[in-house]
Design an enzyme around this catalytic site. Structure first.
Site, PDB file in Angstrom:
ATOM      1  CD  GLU A 151       3.340  -6.817  -0.625  1.00 42.81           C
ATOM      2  OE1 GLU A 151       2.155  -6.626  -0.934  1.00 42.81           O
ATOM      3  OE2 GLU A 151       3.723  -7.011   0.542  1.00 42.81           O
ATOM      4  CD  GLU A 245       0.212  -7.055   4.245  1.00 36.91           C
ATOM      5  OE1 GLU A 245      -0.649  -7.019   3.387  1.00 36.91           O
ATOM      6  OE2 GLU A 245       1.402  -7.329   3.998  1.00 36.91           O
TER       7      GLU A 245
HETATM    8 MN   LIG Z   1       2.677  -7.144   2.311  1.00 40.96          MN
END
Ligand SMILES: [Mn+2]
Length: 268
Positions: A151, A245
């Site tokens: 990520e 998120e």
């Molecule tokens: Mn994230």
């Protein structure tokens, strides 16, 4: 498209987590809103009672789409690029425990390599250490048939792999079918020259998506262009998970309800 939201199994210093602790109660909240699954944030897999967790997931008919590992860095200081070889080995071993955990959970969740990769700072060997650590991790991932996600994270949180282009360089260099990319709208808004073009260039490797608005509030409370986001994902034929998120803003309950409402309207 399938939709999920992050639940942290434990309390954490990391603030972009709207739901934390009490897995049962939080799963029920997501179930009531018709989420398809859950993403878990876990500090240390050895503290997890797998049978208990699977029983809770089964009861709610929920699969786990991904597991976040950042708390092992934030709370325990572990990193895959740490100059101390013992701490690096400890971090690699922690990720192997995550892989083992994932192989025993409903949905065979993907494991996220976010903050756990560590920071470069003045460490000239960081990239090399990361490459070697990932090679070791990918052997384990292959053994247990678990996918790994890198990520990209914005510059205010890390100095190592901030955008999609930088992540793709490592993903191509490591060249492993189990290694994919996680695109997070909050980070992309800060770092990508053009968010939509970046999604297009990574489409072959795009394995998971995090959503939050530009201020890390729930989607719809900032100025991210959600219509173009959904058009782009349709254009590149993305059909995986989209996971919320974000900060508990405007409130925890509004964050989870507004996220699923917007996502369903975009992709219906
Ligand atoms: Mn994230």
């Amino acid at each position: 498209m399938k939709f999920s939201f992050v639940i942290s199994l434990q309390n954490t210093k990391f603030n972009a987590i709207a739901l934390k602790e009490n897995l049962q109660q939080n799963l029920e909240k997501l179930k009531k809103l018709s989420y398809d699954g859950v993403e878990l944030a876990i500090r240390d897999p050895s503290t997890v009672n797998i049978d208990e967790m699977n029983a809770l997931l089964n009861k709610n008919n929920f699969t786990v789409c991904a597991i976040g590992t950042g708390q092992a860095f934030v709370e325990d200081g572990l990193s895959l690029t740490h100059p101390d070889p013992n701490i690096r080995a400890y971090a690699i071993n922690r990720i192997k425990k995550f892989i083992n955990l994932a192989s025993n959970i409903m949905g065979k969740p993907k494991i996220i390599i976010g903050l756990i990769r560590g920071m470069k700072k003045t460490n000239v060997n960081a990239e090399n250490y990361f490459y070697k650590s990932m090679q070791d991790i990918l052997l384990e991932a292959e053994k247990y048939k678990i996918d790994i996600l890198i990520e990209p994270i914005n510059r205010y949180e890390t100095d190592f792999i901030n955008n999609i282009h930088e992540a793709l360089i490592f993903i191509r260099k490591l060249n492993h079918p189990r290694l994919l990319l996680l695109a997070d709208t909050f980070h992309m808004n800060i770092e990508e020259p053009n968010v939509w073009q970046s999604l297009e260039i990574c489409k072959e490797k795009l394995g998971h998506i995090h959503v939050a608005d530009t201020n890390r509030w729930a989607p719809g409370y900032g100025h991210f262009e959600w219509d173009i986001f959904s058009q782009t994902l349709k254009k590149i034929s993305y059909s995986g998970w989209i996971s919320g998120e974000m900060l508990p803003k405007p409130s925890e309950d509004e964050a989870i309800s507004h996220t699923i409402t917007l996502l369903r309207s975009l992709f219906s």
